[in-house]
Design a protein around this motif. Structure first.
Motif, mmCIF file in Angstrom:
data_model
loop_
_atom_site.group_PDB
_atom_site.id
_atom_site.type_symbol
_atom_site.label_atom_id
_atom_site.label_comp_id
_atom_site.label_asym_id
_atom_site.label_seq_id
_atom_site.Cartn_x
_atom_site.Cartn_y
_atom_site.Cartn_z
ATOM 1 N N SER A 1 -0.425 14.481 -2.569
ATOM 2 C CA SER A 1 -0.420 13.694 -3.804
ATOM 3 C C SER A 1 0.886 12.940 -4.001
ATOM 4 C CB SER A 1 -0.646 14.612 -5.009
ATOM 5 O OG SER A 1 0.439 15.509 -5.168
ATOM 6 N N ASN B 1 -2.944 4.504 1.212
ATOM 7 C CA ASN B 1 -3.930 4.167 0.195
ATOM 8 C C ASN B 1 -4.292 2.692 0.330
ATOM 9 O OD1 ASN B 1 -5.323 3.483 -2.176
ATOM 10 N ND2 ASN B 1 -4.267 5.054 -3.357
ATOM 11 N N ASN C 1 -0.853 9.392 5.120
ATOM 12 C CA ASN C 1 -2.035 8.813 4.494
ATOM 13 C C ASN C 1 -1.664 7.530 3.765
ATOM 14 O OD1 ASN C 1 -3.893 10.873 5.220
ATOM 15 N ND2 ASN C 1 -3.018 12.195 3.627
ATOM 16 N N LYS D 1 5.959 2.966 1.217
ATOM 17 C CA LYS D 1 4.955 1.909 1.088
ATOM 18 C C LYS D 1 4.995 0.972 2.293
ATOM 19 C CE LYS D 1 7.611 -1.580 -1.478
ATOM 20 N NZ LYS D 1 7.606 -2.464 -2.656
ATOM 21 N N ARG E 1 1.434 8.356 1.559
ATOM 22 C CA ARG E 1 1.597 9.739 1.084
ATOM 23 C C ARG E 1 1.749 10.684 2.265
ATOM 24 N NH1 ARG E 1 0.013 10.119 -4.398
ATOM 25 N NH2 ARG E 1 -0.756 8.127 -5.188
ATOM 26 N N ALA F 1 0.837 -1.203 0.000
ATOM 27 C CA ALA F 1 0.000 0.000 0.000
ATOM 28 C C ALA F 1 0.872 1.254 0.000
ATOM 29 C CB ALA F 1 -0.920 0.004 1.218
ATOM 30 N N GLU F 2 0.516 2.219 -0.841
ATOM 31 C CA GLU F 2 1.288 3.458 -0.934
ATOM 32 C C GLU F 2 1.033 4.358 0.274
ATOM 33 O OE1 GLU F 2 0.130 5.241 -4.614
ATOM 34 O OE2 GLU F 2 1.540 4.036 -5.796
ATOM 35 N N ARG G 1 -7.035 0.047 -0.953
ATOM 36 C CA ARG G 1 -8.115 -0.229 -1.913
ATOM 37 C C ARG G 1 -8.754 1.069 -2.406
ATOM 38 N NH1 ARG G 1 -8.689 -4.197 1.947
ATOM 39 N NH2 ARG G 1 -10.337 -3.078 3.024
ATOM 40 N N ASN G 2 -7.891 1.996 -2.829
ATOM 41 C CA ASN G 2 -8.316 3.286 -3.387
ATOM 42 C C ASN G 2 -9.042 4.169 -2.379
ATOM 43 O OD1 ASN G 2 -7.259 2.750 -5.992
ATOM 44 N ND2 ASN G 2 -9.065 1.467 -6.418
ATOM 45 N N ARG G 3 -8.836 3.902 -1.116
ATOM 46 C CA ARG G 3 -9.368 4.750 -0.058
ATOM 47 C C ARG G 3 -8.212 5.254 0.783
ATOM 48 N NH1 ARG G 3 -13.597 1.686 3.453
ATOM 49 N NH2 ARG G 3 -13.607 3.751 4.449
ATOM 50 N N THR G 4 -8.322 6.487 1.263
ATOM 51 C CA THR G 4 -7.266 7.074 2.074
ATOM 52 C C THR G 4 -7.554 6.847 3.555
ATOM 53 O OG1 THR G 4 -6.766 8.771 0.439
ATOM 54 C CG2 THR G 4 -6.079 9.200 2.697
#
Length: 433
Positions: A364, A403, A401, A369, A357, A354-355, A405-408
């Protein structure tokens, strides 16, 4: 209930095992097992090696999976969470016979082995062990391992099953080179040895009755070792190290395959120790802040980045004679570009890959990770994880933050270990004024 809890923990935390090929999807129950005509409790296990305790596991509700080419139990009748918590409060036994065990012999054994690792074996007391690292010329970690300096004239080395082929090839290559240089050294692979990990605060209580009176565990400390006979039986020689990979007090017991089940049943007869599997072992090591090779450390990761600087002996730093020393010592002096950190979060659990940020001025931009993550049983299923982030963002207390499953999901950088270590260390002697 237990299979539900196991799936729930794995689905929420995605327990990351050392060998990524482990079939987590195999934990779906017995119906699918029957369809493919596999033995009871074996969940779609492909052909793989078996430890000496394979039949014992099957006969005692072990749910078997393929792990690094070995068939091993991921859990027993208790859930992963139950086994985890039981280990923290009592004692559990893990079959870790898949680990690579070797002896390094010969009068030049220390000189030879120090050419491969970062630790100071020359000044390590006899009958003591240390965690160390094989490194490459780029400063990357080839494997992490425990090396024991015995009084019997050899080094006892235990390393990861998932790196056994690579480690043996590396050792053989270096051994041939050493022999050409005239060094007196040989390597023996202990293929007929089993390894049991007895872990938890009541481990000494379980083990002491089977040891001679000369081995008083109240005076036998963390990372010490002894060669002895189990239950005063000369036909059951064993090496006992006070170590493990759970963060708890405990012992690793190396015994012959033919004696493994007898020793195991004796330890279980106390009524205190219970069997535990790979699932609990992984969540326990993560709470303890211990790295998993292939996830948290690899050939592209240096000891400085991995926050394993403490494994590099002072003498070795001065000599700068270990593989990758120039790069590693430069990072030690000037800092590494990234650092391994611990994170806590609520909600969805951070997963490997998971990334991460920055949560300060540029949301952004990816700064790192996640490498391991799971809900922590000891912390009432608060999500914990390990990750690498750019060093300027690695300060404890920083918010980041993740990421998922495309949620922060917001996480906080925290100190490791997540759960305090309970190693049985020698008392620190007070200096006289």
């Amino acid at each position: 209930m237990s299979s539900f809890l196991t799936r729930n923990l794995i689905n929420r935390g995605r327990l990351i095992f050392q060998c990524r090929g482990i079939a987590l999807s195999s934990l779906k129950g017995n119906n699918k097992t029957k369809e493919v005509s596999t033995p009871p409790n074996t969940a779609n296990v492909q052909a793989s090696k078996k430890t000496a305790l394979y039949d014992f596991h099957l006969n005692n509700s072990g749910r078997m999976v393929n792990f690094c080419g070995w068939t091993l139990p991921v859990q027993y009748s208790a859930s992963v969470i139950q086994s985890h918590l039981y280990t923290r409060s009592n004692a559990s036994i893990f079959d870790v016979s898949h680990m690579l065990q070797i002896h390094v012999k010969g009068s030049d054994r220390i000189r030879f082995f120090e050419k491969l690792i970062v630790s100071d074996l020359e000044n390590l007391p006899e009958n003591s062990a240390c965690l160390t690292l094989y490194t490459n010329d780029r400063g990357g970690i080839l494997d992490d391992l425990i090396v024991t300096k015995t009084s019997e004239g050899y080094l006892f080395v235990v390393s990861n099953a998932g790196r056994a082929i690579q480690d043996l090839a590396h050792l053989q290559s270096q051994l041939e080179k050493a022999k050409r240089q005239g060094l007196d050294v040989d390597i023996e692979v202990l293929s007929n040895q089993a390894l049991l990990a007895l872990q938890g605060p009541r481990s000494a209580e379980v083990l002491q009755p089977y040891l001679p009176s000369s081995l008083d565990l109240s005076k036998f400390y963390f990372m010490q070792t002894r060669l002895t006979n189990f239950d005063n039986d000369s036909s059951i020689p064993c090496r006992i190290n006070r170590s493990g990979y759970t963060g708890e007090d405990g012992f690793e017991i190396s015994i012959s395959n033919v004696n493994a089940e007898r020793v195991l049943k004796s330890l279980l007869s106390s009524g205190i120790a219970q069997m535990a599997g790979l699932g609990a072992r992984d969540s326990l090591r993560l709470e303890a802040g211990l790295c998993l090779y292939g996830n948290d450390i690899d050939e592209q990761t240096t000891p400085i980045e991995a926050d394993l600087t403490w494994t590099i002996g002072k003498r070795r730093r001065q000599l700068a004679d270990f593989p990758g020393a120039k790069i590693i010592l430069e990072q030690l002096e000037k800092g590494a570009p990234r650092k391994r950190i611990g994170i806590k979060s609520s909600g969805s659990c951070p997963r490997s890959g998971a990334e991460i940020r920055n949560d300060r001025d540029d949301k952004s931009r990816v700064i790192g990770k996640v490498t391991s993550g799971c809900p922590s049983p000891s912390l009432k299923l608060i999500n914990i994880g390990m990750a690498y982030v750019e060093t300027p963002f690695a300060k404890v207390g920083n918010k980041v933050n993740v990421n998922i499953r495309n949620r922060t999901v917001e996480a906080e950088i925290v100190k490791m270990p997540f759960v305090p270590a309970q190693y049985y260390k020698a008392p620190i002697s007070k200096k006289k004024k």
